[in-house]
Design a protein around this motif. Structure first.
Motif, PDB file in Angstrom:
ATOM      1  N   LYS A   1       0.737  -1.396  -0.121  1.00 22.45           N
ATOM      2  CA  LYS A   1      -0.060   0.150  -0.145  1.00 22.45           C
ATOM      3  C   LYS A   1       1.021   1.232  -0.038  1.00 22.45           C
ATOM      4  O   LYS A   1       2.128   1.227   0.548  1.00 22.45           O
ATOM      5  CB  LYS A   1      -0.875  -0.115   1.194  1.00 22.45           C
ATOM      6  CG  LYS A   1      -2.062  -1.047   1.242  1.00 22.45           C
ATOM      7  CD  LYS A   1      -2.824  -0.989   2.520  1.00 22.45           C
ATOM      8  CE  LYS A   1      -3.884  -2.127   2.415  1.00 22.45           C
ATOM      9  NZ  LYS A   1      -4.731  -2.078   3.707  1.00 22.45           N
ATOM     10  N   GLU A   2       0.238   2.225  -0.580  1.00 23.91           N
ATOM     11  CA  GLU A   2       1.089   3.675  -0.555  1.00 23.91           C
ATOM     12  C   GLU A   2       1.202   4.073   0.675  1.00 23.91           C
ATOM     13  O   GLU A   2       0.148   3.971   1.594  1.00 23.91           O
ATOM     14  CB  GLU A   2       0.345   4.545  -1.726  1.00 23.91           C
ATOM     15  CG  GLU A   2       1.114   5.846  -1.813  1.00 23.91           C
ATOM     16  CD  GLU A   2       2.473   5.584  -2.466  1.00 23.91           C
ATOM     17  OE1 GLU A   2       3.184   5.726  -1.854  1.00 23.91           O
ATOM     18  OE2 GLU A   2       2.241   5.463  -3.843  1.00 23.91           O
ATOM     19  N   VAL A   3       2.153   4.802   1.123  1.00 26.65           N
ATOM     20  CA  VAL A   3       2.304   5.334   2.606  1.00 26.65           C
ATOM     21  C   VAL A   3       2.771   6.665   2.495  1.00 26.65           C
ATOM     22  O   VAL A   3       3.762   6.953   1.616  1.00 26.65           O
ATOM     23  CB  VAL A   3       3.243   4.431   3.485  1.00 26.65           C
ATOM     24  CG1 VAL A   3       3.462   5.070   4.716  1.00 26.65           C
ATOM     25  CG2 VAL A   3       2.845   3.196   3.694  1.00 26.65           C
ATOM     26  N   ARG A   4       2.265   7.636   3.063  1.00 26.01           N
ATOM     27  CA  ARG A   4       2.808   9.007   3.380  1.00 26.01           C
ATOM     28  C   ARG A   4       3.673   9.048   4.576  1.00 26.01           C
ATOM     29  O   ARG A   4       3.111   8.881   5.618  1.00 26.01           O
ATOM     30  CB  ARG A   4       1.543  10.143   3.199  1.00 26.01           C
ATOM     31  CG  ARG A   4       0.999   9.955   2.053  1.00 26.01           C
ATOM     32  CD  ARG A   4       1.956  10.730   0.727  1.00 26.01           C
ATOM     33  NE  ARG A   4       1.080  10.666  -0.607  1.00 26.01           N
ATOM     34  CZ  ARG A   4       1.677  11.246  -1.676  1.00 26.01           C
ATOM     35  NH1 ARG A   4       3.002  11.660  -1.540  1.00 26.01           N
ATOM     36  NH2 ARG A   4       0.954  11.394  -2.675  1.00 26.01           N
ATOM     37  N   SER A   5       4.859   9.644   4.271  1.00 23.29           N
ATOM     38  CA  SER A   5       5.561   9.411   5.453  1.00 23.29           C
ATOM     39  C   SER A   5       5.555  10.685   6.474  1.00 23.29           C
ATOM     40  O   SER A   5       5.013  11.693   5.996  1.00 23.29           O
ATOM     41  CB  SER A   5       7.372   9.617   5.154  1.00 23.29           C
ATOM     42  OG  SER A   5       8.079  10.049   6.151  1.00 23.29           O
ATOM     43  N   LYS A   6       5.683  10.529   7.673  1.00 21.72           N
ATOM     44  CA  LYS A   6       5.487  11.541   8.835  1.00 21.72           C
ATOM     45  C   LYS A   6       6.885  11.795   9.526  1.00 21.72           C
ATOM     46  O   LYS A   6       6.998  12.814  10.268  1.00 21.72           O
ATOM     47  CB  LYS A   6       4.541  11.500   9.952  1.00 21.72           C
ATOM     48  CG  LYS A   6       3.080  11.449   9.062  1.00 21.72           C
ATOM     49  CD  LYS A   6       2.050  11.067  10.227  1.00 21.72           C
ATOM     50  CE  LYS A   6       0.650  11.017   9.620  1.00 21.72           C
ATOM     51  NZ  LYS A   6      -0.434  10.651  10.612  1.00 21.72           N
ATOM     52  N   ASN A   7       7.849  11.072   8.944  1.00 20.40           N
ATOM     53  CA  ASN A   7       9.207  11.236   9.723  1.00 20.40           C
ATOM     54  C   ASN A   7      10.047  12.023   9.103  1.00 20.40           C
ATOM     55  O   ASN A   7      10.350  12.314   7.603  1.00 20.40           O
ATOM     56  CB  ASN A   7       9.629   9.803   9.660  1.00 20.40           C
ATOM     57  CG  ASN A   7       8.932   8.824  10.529  1.00 20.40           C
ATOM     58  OD1 ASN A   7       8.655   8.916  11.497  1.00 20.40           O
ATOM     59  ND2 ASN A   7       9.006   7.616  10.161  1.00 20.40           N
TER      60      ASN A   7
END
Length: 389
Positions: free
Chosen positions: A383-389
């Motif tokens: 799945k596509e993931v948007r980073s918060k790091n």
């Protein structure tokens, strides 16, 4: 961004050196009595040596914060090891030299990529890796143009060219002296243990590493692509056929360089997974093209496709791994990814080499089948993931 420019400059000089050597390596191996299996072993084992060290180096960097020292030491080790190539007189000696040279890559890549990942805002991570990759590829263009001039115009032999390349690699050490390790990588208290069994990678990261490892079973060495191209010029003498092959290799590097940063920026905009899927599809098309190609015009189309594949895949994969990992384990995660995919190159290279000895077209059918399977799994499992790091 200064870190990325400096590390990009280091990559430029290092790849300038490597790309003087590597386009000639399959022909050098053949001149020493090696065939398809020898080429598969040299490429696969060399990359696997680097792969094994990457996770250890990454973990060591995360735990000790010695990012810069590992990067400098890795590039220095590789530069010195390249002086062994002109001394080789048998293909097993080339195998040994290649394996020793890859130790340096294993030491430097994960801590370097961790510095790159934290030297820009996470929303620009793809662009940052893309810039570093583009400078690396620019060095590849300079190297491949240089080797064409030295080999075809000035009649330098393999060993003289390799020695010159080793000298150039020493220039890669200078920019590292001015790199500053981002504070975000050193805000965590160093720990004495390097226990890899206690790592808690996320489930999406583990899945992505698994699919990528399968993909790299089919992503065998570019040396087979070079040999396939040179074989299509069988009506020419050896020098001219190699020169035409080097021209195609330059074309590959031009497309890799021009599209590396745009592909990285694209992953920032539409997501890493979509860009990686495009990369997988490009390699699938490349292998199909090599299986069907019967003319120079076809190769003029296929080599740019291979360059686009490299541009779309390299920066986006590293950015995706960075997105899926925690900052305190960033170097370890990048190293684990490189280790797993790199180890796949051993069986991948051996299979490709054995198939090449039977029939070169079988090698590309094998790559085509594996990359299609990996593409399907990437689409369905990740799945596509948007980073918060």
């Amino acid at each position: 961004m200064s870190n990325i420019f400096l590390l990009g400059l280091t990559s430029l000089f290092a790849d300038f050196s490597s790309e003087i050597i590597m386009p000639l390596m399959p022909f050098f191996i053949k001149s020493l009595g090696g065939a398809g299996l020898a080429i598969g072993l040299i490429s696969g084992i060399g990359d696997a040596v680097a792969a094994i060290l990457k996770v250890l180096s990454g973990r060591f960097a995360d735990k000790t914060h010695k990012f810069k020292k590992l990067v400098f030491g890795g590039y220095a080790f590789s530069a010195l090891a390249k002086f062994f190539f002109p001394l080789a007189s048998t293909w097993p000696q080339v195998l040994a030299a290649r394996s020793v040279e890859r130790i340096g890559k294993g030491l430097r890549d994960a801590p370097r990529d961790a510095i790159v990942s934290e030297s820009v805002d996470h929303h620009q991570r793809g662009s940052g890796f893309g810039l570093q990759r583009a400078m690396d590829s620019l060095g590849a263009i300079l190297g491949s143009v240089t080797v064409l001039i030295l080999f075809w115009k000035f009649d330098y032999d393999f060993r003289a060219i390799f020695f010159l390349a080793a000298l150039i690699s020493l220039l890669a050490l200078i920019p590292i002296l001015f790199v500053r390790v981002p504070a975000t990588l050193t805000n965590f208290k160093p720990k004495r243990t390097l226990n890899l069994s206690k790592l808690n990678f996320s489930a999406p990261l583990k899945k992505f590493i698994g699919v990528s490892t399968l993909f790299y079973l089919g992503n065998f060495s570019f040396m087979f692509l070079i040999l396939k191209a040179q074989q299509s010029f069988g009506h020419l003498d050896f020098k001219d056929s190699v020169a035409l092959t080097l021209l195609l290799y330059i074309l590959f590097n031009v497309f890799d360089t021009v599209f590396s940063q745009p592909a990285g920026k694209l992953s920032d905009c539409i997501g890493r997974k979509k860009v990686i899927l495009i990369g997988y599809a490009l390699l699938t098309t490349t292998f199909a093209g090599f299986f069907l190609a019967q003319s120079f015009l076809a190769l003029l189309f296929i080599f740019p496709l291979y360059g686009l594949f490299k541009a779309f895949i390299d920066a986006s994969q590293k950015s995706f791994v960075s997105d899926l990992s925690e900052t305190e384990n960033r170097s370890t995660a990048l190293g684990a990814f490189e280790t797993s995919t790199g180890l796949a190159l051993i069986p991948g290279g051996i299979i490709a080499g054995l198939l090449w000895n039977a029939n070169p077209n079988f090698t590309f059918l094998y790559g085509l089948a594996v990359t299609i399977l990996a593409l399907i799994l990437l689409q369905t499992m990740i799945k596509e993931v948007r980073s918060k790091n």
